[in-house]
Design a protein around this motif. Structure first.
Motif, mmCIF file in Angstrom:
data_model
loop_
_atom_site.group_PDB
_atom_site.id
_atom_site.type_symbol
_atom_site.label_atom_id
_atom_site.label_comp_id
_atom_site.label_asym_id
_atom_site.label_seq_id
_atom_site.Cartn_x
_atom_site.Cartn_y
_atom_site.Cartn_z
ATOM 1 N N ARG A 100 18.715 5.359 8.724
ATOM 2 C CA ARG A 100 17.740 5.223 7.646
ATOM 3 C C ARG A 100 16.649 4.233 8.056
ATOM 4 N N LEU A 101 15.417 4.652 7.897
ATOM 5 C CA LEU A 101 14.268 3.824 8.237
ATOM 6 C C LEU A 101 13.409 3.638 7.003
ATOM 7 N N ARG A 102 12.742 2.525 6.928
ATOM 8 C CA ARG A 102 11.746 2.306 5.876
ATOM 9 C C ARG A 102 10.486 1.820 6.582
ATOM 10 N N VAL A 103 9.382 2.488 6.305
ATOM 11 C CA VAL A 103 8.101 2.155 6.915
ATOM 12 C C VAL A 103 7.220 1.511 5.849
ATOM 13 N N TYR A 104 6.705 0.335 6.134
ATOM 14 C CA TYR A 104 5.794 -0.382 5.248
ATOM 15 C C TYR A 104 4.389 -0.303 5.851
ATOM 16 N N ARG A 105 3.432 0.175 5.066
ATOM 17 C CA ARG A 105 2.038 0.258 5.519
ATOM 18 C C ARG A 105 1.178 -0.669 4.664
ATOM 19 N N PRO A 106 0.442 -1.586 5.304
ATOM 20 C CA PRO A 106 -0.411 -2.485 4.535
ATOM 21 C C PRO A 106 -1.711 -1.815 4.077
ATOM 22 N N SER A 107 -2.072 -0.686 4.730
ATOM 23 C CA SER A 107 -3.313 0.019 4.405
ATOM 24 C C SER A 107 -3.222 1.428 4.970
ATOM 25 N N GLY A 108 -4.270 2.193 4.801
ATOM 26 C CA GLY A 108 -4.314 3.541 5.355
ATOM 27 C C GLY A 108 -4.812 3.577 6.783
ATOM 28 N N GLN A 109 -5.048 2.421 7.375
ATOM 29 C CA GLN A 109 -5.570 2.335 8.742
ATOM 30 C C GLN A 109 -4.564 2.899 9.747
ATOM 31 N N PHE A 155 0.835 -1.206 0.000
ATOM 32 C CA PHE A 155 0.000 0.000 0.000
ATOM 33 C C PHE A 155 0.869 1.255 0.000
ATOM 34 N N LYS A 156 1.836 1.324 0.936
ATOM 35 C CA LYS A 156 2.702 2.505 1.010
ATOM 36 C C LYS A 156 4.041 2.128 1.632
ATOM 37 N N VAL A 157 5.120 2.581 0.999
ATOM 38 C CA VAL A 157 6.472 2.415 1.528
ATOM 39 C C VAL A 157 7.073 3.805 1.628
#
Length: 122
Positions: free
Chosen positions: A62-71, A47-49
């Motif tokens: 350095r961080l990477r955030v993975y979002r499975p949805s907009g929740q 959904f969003k990286v």
């Protein structure tokens, strides 16, 4: 012992990796390690990286955030990628991050390679 075709293909791929001999040992090890990324497979849709950089006193984290949805208000998993403390970056474990991301949680990936602190104190 007979190796499966997948293992044989992986070993053939690893044996074919070439890196520049005109660089120092650390850079050579890092270049070799980074060429393993294609073995992880195709990147999966997420959904969003989002990549985030936090400036520290001596270096950047350095961080990477993975979002499975907009929740909002999802549980969080924090994954520290060590990378032997001399190699790897946010792309190295990216496929693993994409595979975890469909779960209903937020994944925060942190790479452990800090050039000014090659071996972190424990």
């Amino acid at each position: 012992m007979q190796l499966s075709s997948q293992v044989q293909q992986a070993l053939t791929y690893i044996g074919s990796i070439e890196v520049n001999d005109n660089i120092n040992l650390w850079e050579k090890g890092r270049a070799f390690y980074e060429k393993f990324i294609p073995l992880a497979g195709e990147k999966e849709a997420v959904f969003k990286v989002e990549d985030i950089i936090i400036q520290g006193e001596a270096d950047q984290i350095r961080l990477r955030v993975y979002r499975p949805s907009g929740q909002d208000n999802l549980p969080v998993i924090v994954y520290f990628h060590g990378g032997w403390f001399n190699s790897g970056d946010l792309e190295t474990p990216h496929c693993a991050g994409c595979q975890i991301c469909p779960w209903p949680l937020l994944l925060l990936l942190i790479t452990g390679w800090l050039p000014s602190i090659p071996f972190l104190p424990v």
